[in-house]
Structures are given as structure tokens and as C-alpha cells.
Design an enzyme around this catalytic site. Structure first.
Site, PDB file in Angstrom:
ATOM      1  N   ARG A 142      -1.444   0.080  -9.719  1.00 18.33           N
ATOM      2  CA  ARG A 142      -0.293  -0.778 -10.022  1.00 18.33           C
ATOM      3  C   ARG A 142      -0.730  -2.226 -10.188  1.00 18.33           C
ATOM      4  O   ARG A 142      -1.855  -2.590  -9.827  1.00 18.33           O
ATOM      5  CB  ARG A 142       0.721  -0.697  -8.865  1.00 18.33           C
ATOM      6  CG  ARG A 142       1.160   0.726  -8.548  1.00 18.33           C
ATOM      7  CD  ARG A 142       1.205   0.945  -7.025  1.00 18.33           C
ATOM      8  NE  ARG A 142       1.458   2.364  -6.698  1.00 18.33           N
ATOM      9  CZ  ARG A 142       2.671   2.881  -6.535  1.00 18.33           C
ATOM     10  NH1 ARG A 142       3.725   2.119  -6.637  1.00 18.33           N
ATOM     11  NH2 ARG A 142       2.807   4.150  -6.265  1.00 18.33           N
TER      12      ARG A 142
ATOM     13  N   LYS B 162       4.149  12.650  -2.108  1.00 21.09           N
ATOM     14  CA  LYS B 162       5.067  11.663  -1.559  1.00 21.09           C
ATOM     15  C   LYS B 162       5.856  12.328  -0.435  1.00 21.09           C
ATOM     16  O   LYS B 162       6.478  13.368  -0.636  1.00 21.09           O
ATOM     17  CB  LYS B 162       6.038  11.149  -2.616  1.00 21.09           C
ATOM     18  CG  LYS B 162       7.004  10.104  -2.063  1.00 21.09           C
ATOM     19  CD  LYS B 162       7.930   9.570  -3.140  1.00 21.09           C
ATOM     20  CE  LYS B 162       8.884   8.530  -2.561  1.00 21.09           C
ATOM     21  NZ  LYS B 162       9.817   7.995  -3.579  1.00 21.09           N
TER      22      LYS B 162
ATOM     23  N   GLY C  84       2.566   3.674   1.520  1.00 19.38           N
ATOM     24  CA  GLY C  84       3.139   3.882   2.842  1.00 19.38           C
ATOM     25  C   GLY C  84       3.611   5.301   3.081  1.00 19.38           C
ATOM     26  O   GLY C  84       3.688   5.739   4.232  1.00 19.38           O
TER      27      GLY C  84
ATOM     28  N   ASP D  82       7.586   5.330  -9.428  1.00 17.72           N
ATOM     29  CA  ASP D  82       8.395   5.121  -8.224  1.00 17.72           C
ATOM     30  C   ASP D  82       9.893   5.209  -8.500  1.00 17.72           C
ATOM     31  O   ASP D  82      10.581   4.202  -8.650  1.00 17.72           O
ATOM     32  CB  ASP D  82       8.056   3.786  -7.560  1.00 17.72           C
ATOM     33  CG  ASP D  82       6.754   3.873  -6.779  1.00 17.72           C
ATOM     34  OD1 ASP D  82       6.272   4.995  -6.575  1.00 17.72           O
ATOM     35  OD2 ASP D  82       6.226   2.827  -6.386  1.00 17.72           O
TER      36      ASP D  82
ATOM     37  N   ASP E 254       7.820   6.036   8.552  1.00 22.44           N
ATOM     38  CA  ASP E 254       7.207   7.256   9.084  1.00 22.44           C
ATOM     39  C   ASP E 254       6.400   8.013   8.029  1.00 22.44           C
ATOM     40  O   ASP E 254       5.818   9.056   8.315  1.00 22.44           O
ATOM     41  CB  ASP E 254       8.280   8.182   9.680  1.00 22.44           C
ATOM     42  CG  ASP E 254       9.381   8.530   8.689  1.00 22.44           C
ATOM     43  OD1 ASP E 254       9.174   8.350   7.466  1.00 22.44           O
ATOM     44  OD2 ASP E 254      10.461   8.979   9.130  1.00 22.44           O
TER      45      ASP E 254
ATOM     46  N   GLY F 164       0.806  -1.224   0.000  1.00 22.19           N
ATOM     47  CA  GLY F 164       0.000   0.000   0.000  1.00 22.19           C
ATOM     48  C   GLY F 164       0.831   1.261   0.000  1.00 22.19           C
ATOM     49  O   GLY F 164       2.060   1.242   0.086  1.00 22.19           O
TER      50      GLY F 164
ATOM     51  N   ASP G 211       4.670  -4.061  -7.229  1.00 19.38           N
ATOM     52  CA  ASP G 211       3.987  -2.891  -6.689  1.00 19.38           C
ATOM     53  C   ASP G 211       4.558  -1.601  -7.266  1.00 19.38           C
ATOM     54  O   ASP G 211       4.033  -0.519  -6.989  1.00 19.38           O
ATOM     55  CB  ASP G 211       4.081  -2.861  -5.157  1.00 19.38           C
ATOM     56  CG  ASP G 211       5.506  -2.897  -4.655  1.00 19.38           C
ATOM     57  OD1 ASP G 211       6.186  -3.916  -4.883  1.00 19.38           O
ATOM     58  OD2 ASP G 211       5.968  -1.918  -4.045  1.00 19.38           O
ATOM     59  N   ASN G 212       5.615  -1.714  -8.090  1.00 22.21           N
ATOM     60  CA  ASN G 212       6.180  -0.551  -8.767  1.00 22.21           C
ATOM     61  C   ASN G 212       5.933  -0.598 -10.266  1.00 22.21           C
ATOM     62  O   ASN G 212       6.645   0.050 -11.039  1.00 22.21           O
ATOM     63  CB  ASN G 212       7.691  -0.465  -8.511  1.00 22.21           C
ATOM     64  CG  ASN G 212       8.019  -0.133  -7.076  1.00 22.21           C
ATOM     65  OD1 ASN G 212       7.205   0.446  -6.367  1.00 22.21           O
ATOM     66  ND2 ASN G 212       9.196  -0.507  -6.626  1.00 22.21           N
TER      67      ASN G 212
END
Length: 520
Positions: free
Chosen positions: A199, A122, A102, A279, A134, A100, A269-270
């Protein structure tokens, strides 16, 4: 600042019913609503005027207070609901489960001039998908993403784009080399833009959980907005969809190979469902021609994502997407046929791309050997790929003895070009010269055509690192200089000749100039 908001993803697809921003597994939902973290002291470093215009914004908007607040995450644009996408993926060949967004938060979608754009931040804070992270980003990686995504667009390579680069005013703790020496760095936020950020991994998530209802809803949505020419949902339409994604993915990777771009982390996922480069993490540009090179420190040992393996990884990733879509089709043969076609099409398209890089318009049965022999010769010594092909455009027919002299600037050590290596090059230039005699156009016309596919300027790692070093000192002038340089990568730009040069020796092993980690 006015935008024509046209949200669809977070309106038409199922949402996470849990509104808390806590790290967790999310089921039967395509996204979770989440608010960006308010930065302490945001500052605009750079904005893309060209992209702003595509979104319906003006140059005055970029310098406005509302632009600063919205695209730093300080203020939510009226009547919008930010969210983070849910997806899964295979990372370095292994199933990673739920991943997901992040550290990406989708702000809203915009329609302008009959085009749909999704905008996301981002580095704007944690989401339910942040896992141990984080949700923030540092300046160095943000500069690399901002410059490279726009540079790739101007190279003619399918890509996501970047609207703005901002400092957050907050420090972010990162272990850049994963060696236990964490340090605080300047935090930054990039606004990324694409028609959609869906994606391969979005589909993998629901298929892995046998949540076929949400899987179908996502697929139908994707076709409705981004492949409407395929028609209404049906098994036949789903197969056509997979064929289109396969074709777009292949075209993207062929372009990567054309300019020597190495993505570095081609996890599923990219991989964009639209065939866009997405990404920008530990990417890199070939400094010397090396099929085995990877820019990713995490990939140093196995080199799964090395330059020469990118086409095969594209195929492997498409196989994972096919597995995810299979439950909606329940026939394996159509997927297998398309995947087999990918391999055949890659060989054909890569051959055509190399012909264009060599200035060949006609086709000859011996071209494959000519190209293979060239690649062998390029690998004999350290040879700059970008400079070699750009200089090759200056070659004049009938003068094979001048070939090495024309491309001499591409060799890192000219003293290496002797004995057997020199002889091999002379043989190749004779063969190249004979092949060019089969073409009807003039040397000048050939050079013009070659210069349209062989860029003079690319974002070499050391160039990006110089901009990062200056930015760390509070000087953002080089970011602007490189941004403008890379808007016209195929032009001569004689005033910028200093950037048409091999990687300097000081950058050979400098952190950020050779290999990079995923730390951002």
C-alpha cells in the site's frame, strides 16, 4: 492440494528480528513473522471456483480437507512462513503513524500461468500490528468483502479478490455502532488474493522514520516484481513508477464513479500500489445519485470520503506517496508535474466515461454542459443511479417526450417529478435527443454499448444485508445466489429481475443497509 509456492516479499525484504507476537513498534523491517490463530471449528461457506483455477487449484481442491485447514489458518502450508506487513498511513487526513496488518496474515505467494498471487487471511488472529484489536473478523463484514471483491472483478474494476469465506467457529465481541452496546457475533475468515498487498502506507512508514535503506529496498522490490517494464532502479525509474501508480489510481477511481461505488475509507493505508480496490470496509453503492453521500458512519460529519470527493482524495493520497518517495529522487518538479496531470486526466477520463454511459461515441464541445445538466437533474429528486442509466439505454431517438417514461422506474417518488423538476427533465431529454442525432449508429447498437458500461446488477447494501441475515440463521443459499448473479452484472438475467430494483423502504434506515461503521 498442490500450489506452486514462490515467496518473495518475506524472502527478499528485511524481517522483524523479534519473533514474539506482541504488539509493538517495528523498525527497519517490512514485516513480522506470525502464525495464524487456530480456529475452534472452521467451516467452508463458499469458495470461488474461478479464482481457484487462476491459482492452479481445482474444484475438488476447494472441497478438500487440506483446503479447509490451510485457508482457515489451522495448518501452515509446507515450506511457507506466514507474516504481517508493516505500514503506516494517513487516516481521515491525519497522520496515524505505524499501522500494519492488524488482522491480516499473509500466507504465501503463488505463481501460476506466469502470474504472481499473494494470499492472505483476514480475521486469522492478532499480529504485532493489532494495536487494541483482537485480529479477528465477524461474519457480516466477511460476507460483504467476499461478495463485493468478486463482484467488482466481474464489473471490470481493478480489485483484490477473494478465494474463500469460512466460519471460524468462534464468537467475536464487537460494538457494531460504537454506541457502547457490544455483542458477540459469529467469527469468520476470508482468504484475500492479489498480486501484492503493498500500500501507499508501506512507503510512508519508512520515509517518516528516515529509514531510506528499507524504503529503497521496498521500492526496488515493487518495481522488480510488479513494474518490471520500467527497468532497473534509478531516479528516472522511480519517477516513472510514480506516474504509473498515479495513472492506475486514477483509472480505478474513474471506474468507481462509473458504477456508483463509494469506498468509504480512502486512508493512505487503504490505497493499493497497483491501483486495486482494497480493504472492503464501510463501502456502499449509491442508491440515489448524490455526490455528498458517504457510507461510513465515522465520516458522517465531515464527509471526507463522499462519492463526489473520491477523485480529489485520490490526488491527496498520491501527494502523500510522492512525499514518501521524494527522498529517493530529491527533485520535486517531476512529482508536481505528474500530480498536475492527474487532475487534467481525471477531467478528460471522467468526461469520456460519462459519454460512454450516455451512449455517445463522438465528442462534442457541448458534452460537458449536457453531462452537468444531467447531474443537476439527477440531484433534484431521489433517483436510483443504476436503474436510471440502465433504462436510459432503451431511449429511442426522435422521441424526447418519452424520456421520462423510460426512466420512470428510477425515481423513488414519481410524484416529485412535476412542475419545475419535470420541465428541467424535458429540457434535458430534448438536448440529449439532439446530441444523439450526431451519432451514426442505430438505437439498438447504442443500447448494446451502453449496457456494457452501465451494469444492471450491483451489490446494493440491502442485498448484502439480506445475505448476512440469512447466514446468521445458518442459511448460506443467498450468498451463493448473489455470488452467481454478480458474475454477470451487465447481462439481462431476466430470471433475477427482482434484484433490479430500488432499495426497499424497509432498508432506508436499517443498520447495514444505509451507513456502516468500520467495526468488522
Amino acid at each position: 492440494m498442490h500450489l506452486n509456492i514462490s515467496d518473495s516479499f518475506n524472502v527478499e525484504l528485511p524481517a522483524d528480528s523479534n519473533k514474539e507476537n506482541t504488539r509493538r513498534k517495528v523498525f527497519e523491517a517490512a514485516y513480522s513473522f506470525v502464525m495464524p490463530k487456530t480456529p475452534s471449528n472452521p467451516k467452508l461457506i463458499h469458495g470461488s471456483k474461478e479464482l481457484a483455477k487462476e491459482l492452479g487449484l481445482t474444484c475438488r481442491d476447494i472441497s478438500s480437507d487440506s483446503f479447509l485447514k490451510v485457508f482457515s489458518g489451522t495448518k501452515i502450508y509446507p515450506r511457507t512462513k506466514p507474516y504481517a506487513m508493516a505500514y503506516a498511513g494517513h487516516q481521515f487526513g491525519s497522520w496515524a503513524g505505524q499501522l500494519g496488518d492488524g488482522r491480516a496474515i499473509n500466507l504465501f505467494e503463488v505463481e501460476h500461468n506466469n502470474k504472481r498471487w499473494a494470499l492472505q487471511l483476514k480475521g486469522a488472529g492478532e499480529t504485532p500490528y493489532s494495536r487494541q484489536g483482537d485480529g479477528l473478523a465477524v461474519l457480516r463484514s466477511s460476507i460483504r468483502e467476499y461478495l463485493c471483491s468478486e463482484a467488482m472483478f466481474h464489473l471490470g474494476i481493478p480489485t483484490t479478490r477473494a478465494l474463500s469465506l469460512m466460519l471460524s467457529g468462534d464468537d467475536v465481541l464487537r460494538d457494531m455502532l460504537y454506541d457502547g452496546n457490544a455483542a458477540y457475533e459469529k467469527g469468520a475468515i476470508v482468504c484475500r488474493v492479489a498480486p501484492t498487498f503493498i500500500r501507499f502506507g508501506n512507503f510512508e512508514l519508512f520515509a517518516s522514520r528516515q529509514d531510506y535503506k528499507t524504503l529503497k529496498a521496498l521500492l526496488d522490490y515493487t518495481i522488480k516484481y510488479f513494474y518490471p517494464e520500467l527497468g532497473k532502479p534509478s531516479k528516472k525509474t522511480y519517477i516513472s513508477f510514480f506516474r504509473e501508480v498515479s495513472n492506475r489510481t486514477l483509472d480505478m477511481i474513474v471506474h468507481w464513479q462509473r458504477v456508483g461505488f463509494v469506498h468509504g475509507v480512502m486512508n493512505t493505508d487503504n490505497m493499493s500500489i497497483l491501483g486495486l480496490t482494497i480493504d472492503y470496509g464501510p463501502y456502499g453503492w449509491l442508491e440515489d445519485f448524490d455526490f455528498g453521500w458517504t457510507p461510513n458512519t465515522t465520516d458522517r460529519q465531515n464527509k471526507r470520503y463522499r462519492f463526489g470527493n473520491q477523485p480529489h482524495i485520490g490526488l491527496w493520497n498520491l501527494l502523500q506517496l510522492a512525499n514518501a518517495l521524494y527522498p529517493l529522487v530529491e527533485e520535486a518538479e517531476p512529482f508536481e508535474t505528474i500530480l498536475e496531470g492527474y487532475q487534467n486526466n481525471f477531467e478528460r477520463k471522467s468526461l469520456d466515461i460519462m459519454r460512454s454511459k450516455l451512449g455517445l461515441e463522438s465528442r462534442d464541445a457541448e458534452d460537458k454542459k449536457l453531462i452537468s445538466d444531467l447531474e443537476d437533474s439527477l440531484s433534484l429528486s431521489e433517483t436510483d443511479m443504476t436503474i436510471f442509466f440502465r433504462q436510459l439505454g432503451s431511449y429511442k431517438r426522435g422521441k424526447p417526450e418519452k424520456g421520462l417514461e423510460i426512466v420512470e422506474a428510477a425515481f423513488y417518488n414519481k410524484n416529485d417529478i412535476k412542475d419545475k423538476i419535470e420541465q428541467q427533465w424535458k429540457v434535458w431529454f430534448k438536448a440529449y435527443d439532439q446530441r444523439l442525432k450526431m451519432e451514426k449508429f442505430t438505437d439498438h447498437k447504442r443500447q448494446l454499448k451502453m449496457n456494457l458500461v452501465n451494469p444492471k446488477y450491483v451489490l446494493r447494501n440491502y442485498m448484502a444485508q439480506l445475505a448476512i441475515d440469512k447466514a446468521d440463521e445458518g442459511d448460506y443459499g443467498l450468498i451463493n445466489q448473489l455470488f452467481n448473479l454478480l458474475k454477470n452484472p451487465y447481462d439481462e438475467q431476466t430470471e433475477n429481475e427482482q434484484w433490479f430494483a430500488k432499495r426497499p423502504e424497509w432498508a432506508r434506515h436499517k443498520v447495514g443497509c444505509s451507513m456502516l461503521s468500520c467495526s468488522s
